[in-house]
Every structure is written in C-alpha cells, then in structure tokens.
Design a protein around this motif. Structure first.
Motif, mmCIF file in Angstrom:
data_model
loop_
_atom_site.group_PDB
_atom_site.id
_atom_site.type_symbol
_atom_site.label_atom_id
_atom_site.label_comp_id
_atom_site.label_asym_id
_atom_site.label_seq_id
_atom_site.Cartn_x
_atom_site.Cartn_y
_atom_site.Cartn_z
ATOM 1 N N GLN A 37 0.831 -1.214 0.000
ATOM 2 C CA GLN A 37 0.000 0.000 0.000
ATOM 3 C C GLN A 37 0.870 1.270 0.000
ATOM 4 N N LEU A 38 1.756 1.353 -0.980
ATOM 5 C CA LEU A 38 2.660 2.488 -1.099
ATOM 6 C C LEU A 38 2.048 3.589 -1.956
ATOM 7 N N SER A 39 2.427 4.826 -1.669
ATOM 8 C CA SER A 39 1.999 5.958 -2.500
ATOM 9 C C SER A 39 2.986 6.130 -3.655
ATOM 10 N N TYR A 40 2.621 6.963 -4.627
ATOM 11 C CA TYR A 40 3.550 7.251 -5.721
ATOM 12 C C TYR A 40 4.804 7.946 -5.189
ATOM 13 N N THR A 41 4.645 8.762 -4.168
ATOM 14 C CA THR A 41 5.799 9.439 -3.587
ATOM 15 C C THR A 41 6.769 8.425 -2.977
ATOM 16 N N GLN A 42 6.249 7.418 -2.277
ATOM 17 C CA GLN A 42 7.113 6.379 -1.711
ATOM 18 C C GLN A 42 7.804 5.571 -2.809
ATOM 19 N N ILE A 43 7.071 5.289 -3.897
ATOM 20 C CA ILE A 43 7.685 4.622 -5.049
ATOM 21 C C ILE A 43 8.856 5.458 -5.565
ATOM 22 N N GLY A 44 8.631 6.763 -5.629
ATOM 23 C CA GLY A 44 9.689 7.661 -6.081
ATOM 24 C C GLY A 44 10.904 7.640 -5.161
ATOM 25 N N TRP A 45 10.675 7.532 -3.850
ATOM 26 C CA TRP A 45 11.792 7.491 -2.903
ATOM 27 C C TRP A 45 12.580 6.193 -3.020
ATOM 28 N N ILE A 46 11.898 5.099 -3.310
ATOM 29 C CA ILE A 46 12.617 3.832 -3.530
ATOM 30 C C ILE A 46 13.516 3.956 -4.756
ATOM 31 N N ALA A 47 12.957 4.508 -5.842
ATOM 32 C CA ALA A 47 13.754 4.732 -7.051
ATOM 33 C C ALA A 47 14.909 5.685 -6.765
ATOM 34 N N PHE A 48 14.641 6.693 -5.933
ATOM 35 C CA PHE A 48 15.672 7.663 -5.551
ATOM 36 C C PHE A 48 16.818 6.975 -4.803
ATOM 37 N N ALA A 49 16.479 6.130 -3.821
ATOM 38 C CA ALA A 49 17.491 5.439 -3.025
ATOM 39 C C ALA A 49 18.364 4.552 -3.906
ATOM 40 N N PHE A 88 15.573 -7.396 -0.505
ATOM 41 C CA PHE A 88 14.419 -6.830 -1.199
ATOM 42 C C PHE A 88 13.289 -7.855 -1.317
ATOM 43 N N ALA A 89 13.646 -9.085 -1.624
ATOM 44 C CA ALA A 89 12.641 -10.130 -1.790
ATOM 45 C C ALA A 89 11.917 -10.440 -0.488
ATOM 46 N N LEU A 90 12.616 -10.258 0.656
ATOM 47 C CA LEU A 90 12.049 -10.659 1.945
ATOM 48 C C LEU A 90 11.515 -9.482 2.762
ATOM 49 N N SER A 91 11.693 -8.247 2.283
ATOM 50 C CA SER A 91 11.243 -7.069 3.032
ATOM 51 C C SER A 91 9.724 -6.983 3.041
ATOM 52 N N ASN A 92 9.187 -6.554 4.206
ATOM 53 C CA ASN A 92 7.727 -6.444 4.316
ATOM 54 C C ASN A 92 7.257 -5.044 4.677
ATOM 55 N N ASN A 93 8.158 -4.055 4.588
ATOM 56 C CA ASN A 93 7.728 -2.669 4.807
ATOM 57 C C ASN A 93 8.633 -1.722 4.022
ATOM 58 N N PHE A 94 8.215 -0.489 3.937
ATOM 59 C CA PHE A 94 8.887 0.517 3.119
ATOM 60 C C PHE A 94 10.341 0.737 3.532
ATOM 61 N N ILE A 95 10.618 0.812 4.842
ATOM 62 C CA ILE A 95 11.968 1.099 5.328
ATOM 63 C C ILE A 95 12.945 -0.002 4.925
ATOM 64 N N TRP A 96 12.550 -1.270 5.086
ATOM 65 C CA TRP A 96 13.433 -2.378 4.724
ATOM 66 C C TRP A 96 13.645 -2.450 3.214
ATOM 67 N N ILE A 97 12.620 -2.088 2.453
ATOM 68 C CA ILE A 97 12.766 -2.036 0.995
ATOM 69 C C ILE A 97 13.867 -1.041 0.630
ATOM 70 N N VAL A 98 13.806 0.149 1.233
ATOM 71 C CA VAL A 98 14.795 1.191 0.940
ATOM 72 C C VAL A 98 16.202 0.730 1.334
ATOM 73 N N CYS A 99 16.334 0.132 2.526
ATOM 74 C CA CYS A 99 17.653 -0.350 2.975
ATOM 75 C C CYS A 99 18.223 -1.397 2.014
ATOM 76 N N SER A 100 17.350 -2.272 1.518
ATOM 77 C CA SER A 100 17.806 -3.340 0.617
ATOM 78 C C SER A 100 18.292 -2.786 -0.713
ATOM 79 N N VAL A 101 17.557 -1.806 -1.263
ATOM 80 C CA VAL A 101 17.955 -1.289 -2.571
ATOM 81 C C VAL A 101 19.259 -0.495 -2.479
ATOM 82 N N LEU A 102 19.612 -0.027 -1.268
ATOM 83 C CA LEU A 102 20.895 0.652 -1.103
ATOM 84 C C LEU A 102 22.057 -0.289 -1.413
ATOM 85 N N PHE A 103 21.935 -1.561 -1.007
ATOM 86 C CA PHE A 103 22.983 -2.542 -1.303
ATOM 87 C C PHE A 103 23.079 -2.808 -2.806
ATOM 88 N N ILE A 104 21.916 -2.881 -3.468
ATOM 89 C CA ILE A 104 21.915 -3.091 -4.922
ATOM 90 C C ILE A 104 22.573 -1.901 -5.615
#
Length: 399
Positions: A37-49, A88-104
């Motif tokens: 249940q992410l907003s477009y802004t949160q999607i943008g922040w994931i792409a940003f990270a 990224f595959a195992l994250s269940n919230n926005f914060i963990w998603i962002v942390c995971s994509v930092l490694f990628i």
C-alpha cells in the motif's frame, strides 16, 4: 591495438546481469504498490534510493580507479547486489525495501566505472563499437524489467526476486574471470612503464576551459535524457493502467517495447558515431526524438507501440556515444568520466523520480507524462559542443 571481443562480450554479460538485478526493483513497483500500500511518492523514494546510491558513488569509485585500479572490486560489487536482492525479496515494509535497494545500488556503483575501464582497455581502435557492446548488455538487462513483472512477479509476487540469486552468482563467476584478465593487463602496463616503453602518463598539465565547458554540457544532456527515461520506466506503466485501462501485465508489453528499442539504438549508435561523428549522433538522438515524445501522451493506444519503439531507438542511439565523447574530452580520467556520464548524471534522474512521484500524487500521471515529453528538447544545446576533431586540438594546447 586489436579489439578483444572475448573480454568485451564478457564485461557486457556482467553489465547485463548487474542491470537486470537493478531492473528487479522498478519491475516490482506495481506489485509492492498494492501489497505494501505504497503511495507514488514512496515509489519515487525507492527509485531515488536505488539510483542515487548507484549513481552518486560512481564518480568517486571512478576517481580512485583512475588513481589505482582494483580489478577484483567487480565481483565484490556483484556480491553486494546479491545481498540487496535477497533483502528486497524478503522485506515487508517501506523502510526495509529502501535499505535493501541501497545494497543493490552500492554494487552497481562499484561495477560501472571499472566496467567502463575494461571496455576502454579492450576496445582497440573501435571505441564506439566497444562501448556499444558494453552498454548494450546493461540496456538489455534493464529492458527485461517488464517481462520480469509479467511472468515472474505477477504470478509469484515479491519473493519471486529470489530466483535472481542464481543470476547474481553467475555474474560473480564471470566478473572474477574478467578481473583476472584486467589485473594481468595492468601488470603488463606497469612493466612497460618500468622499462620505458610507455610514458607514465600522457595527461595534460591542465584542462582547457572549452573542455570543461563541453563536459558540463555533456553531463546536462545526460541529465535531461535520464529524467525522461526515469519518467517512462517508473511511471508510464501507471499511465497506461490509469488512462488506457490496461492491466499490470498488459502495460509491461509497452515498457518492454521501449526498452528493447533502446537496446537496438544503443548498439547501432556506436558504429554510426565512429562513421559520422559523435557530436552529430548526440544531436540527432535528442532533437530527433523530441517531436515524437511531445506527441506520445496524446496518441490513441493503437499508435503508442510504433511511436514508443521509435522514441526508444532514437533517444538511446547516443547512450554509448555520449560516454565515448566524454572519455575523449578527458582521456586521462576514464573511470571518473564514466562515473559522471553513466553515474552522476543518471543519478539526477533519481531526483526526477521523486519529483515526478510527488507531482503525480499532487496532479496526475498524465501531467507528469506531458512534462516529461518536453525534456528531449534540451538536446538543442548540443550545438554548443566542440566538433570531434577539435577535442584533441584543445587537449594538445595545454600540454
């Protein structure tokens, strides 16, 4: 010096795997937007990270690679992406998603400058073609994002990303072998310097003011192009779903067409630049795509695919060309220049992702698509760049 195609295809394969791991993230956007249940802004922040990590650090790694290359960072970068992918595959919230994509993103930042140096070393006299072979691997990986969404993430969900751990391990193996060749070449070059067959450096004592100005323009051009591509790759699928009523799976076909056209444009752009000039191809790429991008948001669905293909092909034809042009502007700083053109400038596209996400929430996806359509018009400033034959003249003037 002969062109070493075996190494070029190997580093291109590594580029393919690196970028397919990055492509997993935007490919997952329609899935996690609903499941988390992410907003477009949160999607943008994931792409940003993701993009800012992979991009802002590229010139840093490139600078240190120019001072002292570390070939075995290539497989280590792939291992970082592997860790991020599992998270990224195992994250269940926005914060963990962002942390995971930092490694990628960190893994990608390590890979790109060293990968560009390998392509430059193996190019021989065919720098445009060599850079096209290298870049086409990355673009091919990115182009698979819609296919990944349609055939893996739609049926298997977020944990479907775990399948790509196998691909990452293959990448580690390929890049380890490339690094072995890379290391041997550096040792040979050092030996030649020691016995006086090569001068220690052919770098100019200073940089001509027109070279600095040209480098700034190149970065700005890549910046504008990356904003357009960021808008399309991250948000056009939502535009197709909301304005044309397509399903998630159906929208991926259109993104795939754009991406695969970009792969073809990247491949043919290098040889065309070797023949007709790099500045000319950069200009035709941006300005030639502009009328089509302006039309795109207003077309009936039946006309989107052919126009989308043309935009992807024309706009991406300067992808590898821009890198080679910049490398020739500053031939003694290959790693840093590659980091600037492929990294930092593209990282600015991450800023665009956040801005576009906020504007989409505030106004609409349609508004964002219309705004994006104007960006290729920036290509008109290509006329301010020096012609190819003038570049060496400027560099020689300060020796």
């Amino acid at each position: 010096m002969p062109t070493i195609y075996g190494i070029l295809f190997a580093i291109s394969s590594g580029h393919f795997i690196n970028d397919i791991l990055q492509a997993v993230v935007p490919a997952m956007f329609p899935i996690i937007e609903k499941s988390l249940q992410l907003s477009y802004t949160q999607i943008g922040w994931i792409a940003f990270a993701l993009n800012m990590t992979s991009s802002l650090l590229q010139p840093v790694f490139g600078y240190y690679a120019d001072v002292r290359s570390r070939p075995y960072l290539l497989p280590l970068g792939m291992l970082s992406s592997l860790i991020g992918l599992i998270g990224f595959a195992l994250s269940n919230n926005f914060i963990w998603i962002v942390c995971s994509v930092l490694f990628i993103g960190f893994g990608s930042a390590i890979f790109h400058p060293e990968g560009s140096r390998v392509a430059y070393m193996a190019a021989g006299n065919k720098r445009g073609l060599a850079q096209s072979i290298y870049q086409v691997g990355g673009n091919s990986g990115q182009s698979l994002a819609p296919i990944i969404t349609a055939f893996i993430f739609v049926p298997f969900g977020q944990k479907g990303a775990l399948w790509f751990t196998i691909v990452a391990l293959l990448g580690v193996f390929i890049l380890y072998n490339v690094s072995t060749w890379y290391s041997s070449q550096l040792k040979k070059k050092k030996q030649q310097i020691n016995v006086g067959k090569l001068s220690k450096t052919n770098a100019p004592t200073s940089i001509h003011s027109k070279i600095k100005w040209a480098m700034g323009i190149v970065v700005f051009l890549v910046f504008a192009r990356s904003w357009y591509i960021a808008g399309i790759s991250n948000y056009y699928q939502f535009y197709l779903i909301e304005d044309y009523g397509l399903s998630i799976k159906g929208a991926q076909l259109y993104i795939f067409i754009f991406m695969i056209a970009g792969v073809l444009g990247t491949f043919f752009g290098g040889p065309l630049a070797d023949r007709f000039g790099k500045r000319n191809i950069i200009f035709l790429s941006m300005v030639g795509a502009a009328p089509l991008t302006v039309l795109l948001p207003f077309l009936p669905l039946a006309f989107v695919i052919p126009l989308f293909f043309c935009i992807g092909f024309i706009l991406s034809s300067s992808f590898s060309v821009t890198v080679v042009y910049a490398q020739e502007l500053l031939p003694s700083k290959i790693g840093m220049v590659s980091g600037l053109t492929v990294g930092l400038a593209f990282g600015m596209g991450a800023v665009g992702s956040v801005l576009f996400g906020g504007l989409a929430d505030l106004y609409s996806i349609r508004f964002v698509m219309i705004l994006c359509s104007l960006l290729p018009l920036v290509g008109l400033i290509t006329f301010l760049l020096p012609k190819d034959e003038k570049i060496s003249e400027y560099n020689n003037m300060v020796n």
